[in-house]
Design an enzyme around this catalytic site. Structure first.
Site, PDB file in Angstrom:
ATOM      1  N   ASN A   9     -57.266  66.261   9.417  1.00  0.00           N
ATOM      2  CA  ASN A   9     -55.338  65.833  10.261  1.00  0.00           C
ATOM      3  C   ASN A   9     -55.582  64.329   9.238  1.00  0.00           C
ATOM      4  OD1 ASN A   9     -53.193  64.766  11.375  1.00  0.00           O
ATOM      5  ND2 ASN A   9     -54.058  65.961  12.795  1.00  0.00           N
ATOM      6  N   ARG A  84     -54.104  68.799   7.442  1.00  0.00           N
ATOM      7  CA  ARG A  84     -52.204  68.855   8.144  1.00  0.00           C
ATOM      8  C   ARG A  84     -51.776  68.055   7.064  1.00  0.00           C
ATOM      9  NH1 ARG A  84     -50.769  65.967  13.534  1.00  0.00           N
ATOM     10  NH2 ARG A  84     -48.909  67.366  13.208  1.00  0.00           N
ATOM     11  N   HIS A 173     -44.896  71.342  14.574  1.00  0.00           N
ATOM     12  CA  HIS A 173     -45.855  72.067  14.875  1.00  0.00           C
ATOM     13  C   HIS A 173     -45.588  73.431  14.446  1.00  0.00           C
ATOM     14  CE1 HIS A 173     -44.944  69.978  19.094  1.00  0.00           C
ATOM     15  NE2 HIS A 173     -45.356  68.865  18.382  1.00  0.00           N
ATOM     16  N   ARG A 232     -41.033  60.303  23.989  1.00  0.00           N
ATOM     17  CA  ARG A 232     -39.611  60.693  23.121  1.00  0.00           C
ATOM     18  C   ARG A 232     -38.533  61.319  23.431  1.00  0.00           C
ATOM     19  NH1 ARG A 232     -42.290  63.438  18.190  1.00  0.00           N
ATOM     20  NH2 ARG A 232     -44.233  62.852  17.837  1.00  0.00           N
ATOM     21  N   GLU A 375     -54.497  74.785  16.683  1.00  0.00           N
ATOM     22  CA  GLU A 375     -54.584  74.149  14.784  1.00  0.00           C
ATOM     23  C   GLU A 375     -55.048  74.084  14.016  1.00  0.00           C
ATOM     24  OE1 GLU A 375     -52.441  71.859  17.193  1.00  0.00           O
ATOM     25  OE2 GLU A 375     -50.845  70.912  16.020  1.00  0.00           O
TER      26      GLU A 375
END
Ligand code: ADP
Length: 392
Positions: A9, A84, A173, A232, A375
């Site tokens: 990643n 990823r 996601h 956010r 993940e």
């Protein structure tokens, strides 16, 4: 024979990696190269004895860091690399075996994810140079949501913006929502359940999954849409941008920065984006922390209620991510806001289900699950599946 997949990643200044064996009982090797591009880059991780290490990398770039990671795999050469990739646009509806055309297509979608895709691609390019003979697979955060119907992915904007500029809702996601919903199917014994999944980490999103397919999700064109996150804002009035520009003279860069990095739990509390610290501050009477947690939980419940419209039948809710897995308080408050879902929380089991434990936390009625996300494991699984299909 080694059958592990190396999951990468790659961010703009970091690379997270994990060597994921096929056999779940074998240990993973994992770590993080960080501060790449600065003069004090470093690599941290665990070795095959389970010991932690930290190694300075000097002024390393991504390629140097990848070589250092390779040297830390104790000679275990992976069978493939799974990358990823944040944005696959409409082009990628599933994981893709990387070749020059796939690299070009990812480059093409970079306009949709200017912060993430170029960094992800740097990792792909450096890894291809390092391991030219090893198959590499791109696994996209957006791909799981490519099953959304038009009513869920279209914005009510002029059609030309969709047709000519690919402006629509994509969702993110996806790897996490795919993993936890499949796991919920397996744990509950339902063939294909109707699940509402809440991934609550630094980034947060919700998703409606029916028979293993995403039917709607809270994030949109970018990961800024939807519920309140660490820094956010999530949803705001689309008129806010024009208002800030006209009334305060803010530039588009400043608006972007404030909504992405100065808002959410941090902006509301004026204190921190870390839920652990907010829980402590609230218990000590900090009004901003109390408000941040209240808005956070309310907006998650509201999003789950809205997404329930996408499902023919609702079997239950799944919580995951750093907050979803650890904060019994957030799970309790979100569940309490959804009495019309017929949720009955088992308060004792809820309080005990923390620190990455999987568990069913309802006391009857609709199912409530805590499922730690994986993940890396999901990227390794999708990488293997893609290779098997290609070989068949
Ligand atoms: P990322 O999205 O970056 O992968 P994580 O999934 O690790 O992040 O989630 C980070 C969030 O999880 C932070 O807000 C952190 O405060 C929260 N968190 C971690 N442990 C706990 C805990 N024990 N209680 C409450 N929140 C926690």
């Amino acid at each position: 024979m080694e059958t592990s997949v190396l999951v990468i990643n790659c961010g703009s200044s970091s690379i997270k990696y994990a060597l994921v064996p096929k056999d779940p009982d074998r240990p993973r090797l994992s770590g993080l190269a960080e501060r790449l591009g600065s003069s004090d880059a470093r690599l941290k991780g665990t070795d095959s004895q389970g010991e932690s290490f930290e190694q300075p990398l000097g002024a390393a770039d991504h390629a140097v860091a990848l070589e250092a990671i390779l040297a830390r795999l104790d000679g275990r050469l992976p069978v493939a690399v799974g990358h990823r990739i944040v944005h696959g646009g409409e082009h990628f509806t599933r994981a893709a075996l990387i070749d020059d055309d796939v690299v070009a297509a990812i480059e093409h979608t970079a306009a949709l994810a200017p912060l993430h895709n170029p960094a992800n691609l740097e990792g792909v390019k450096a890894t291809r140079r390092l391991f030219p003979d090893l198959p590499q697979v791109a696994v996209f955060d957006t791909a799981f949501h490519q099953s959304l119907p038009p009513r869920a992915y279209r914005y009510a904007l002029p059609e030309a913006l969709y047709r000519d500029h690919a402006i629509r809702r994509y969702g993110f996601h996806g790897t996490s929502h795919a993993y936890v919903s499949r796991r919920a199917d397996a744990l509950s014994g339902l063939e294909g359940g109707g699940w509402l999944t809440a991934h609550l980490g630094n980034g947060c999103s919700t998703c409606a999954v029916w028979h293993g397919r995403s039917l709607d999700t809270s994030m949109g064109l970018t990961p800024l849409e939807g519920v309140v996150m660490g820094t956010r804002s999530g949803d705001v009035d689309p008129g806010l941008h024009a208002h800030l520009s006209r009334q305060l003279g803010w530039t588009i860069e400043r608006i972007d920065e404030v909504l992405n990095r100065g808002s959410g739990l941090l902006g509301l509390s004026g204190l921190t984006n870390d839920m652990r610290e907010l829980e402590v501050a609230e218990s000590e009477g900090h009004a901003g922390a109390a408000l941040a947690i209240e808005v956070f939980c309310y907006r998650i419940a509201k999003s789950l209620a809205a997404l329930s419209c996408a499902l023919p039948r609702l079997d239950g809710l799944v919580f995951t991510g750093g907050i979803g897995e650890n904060s019994a308080m957030v799970r309790e408050r979100v569940s309490a806001l959804l009495p019309h879902f017929g949720l009955q929380l088992n308060h004792t089991v809820n309080a005990e289900t923390i620190r990455g434990r999987e568990g069913r936390i309802d006391a009857g009625g609709r199912q409530l699950w805590v499922i730690p996300t994986d993940e890396e494991g999901q990227i390794a699984t999708e990488t293997r599946q893609r290779l098997e299909e290609t070989a068949a």
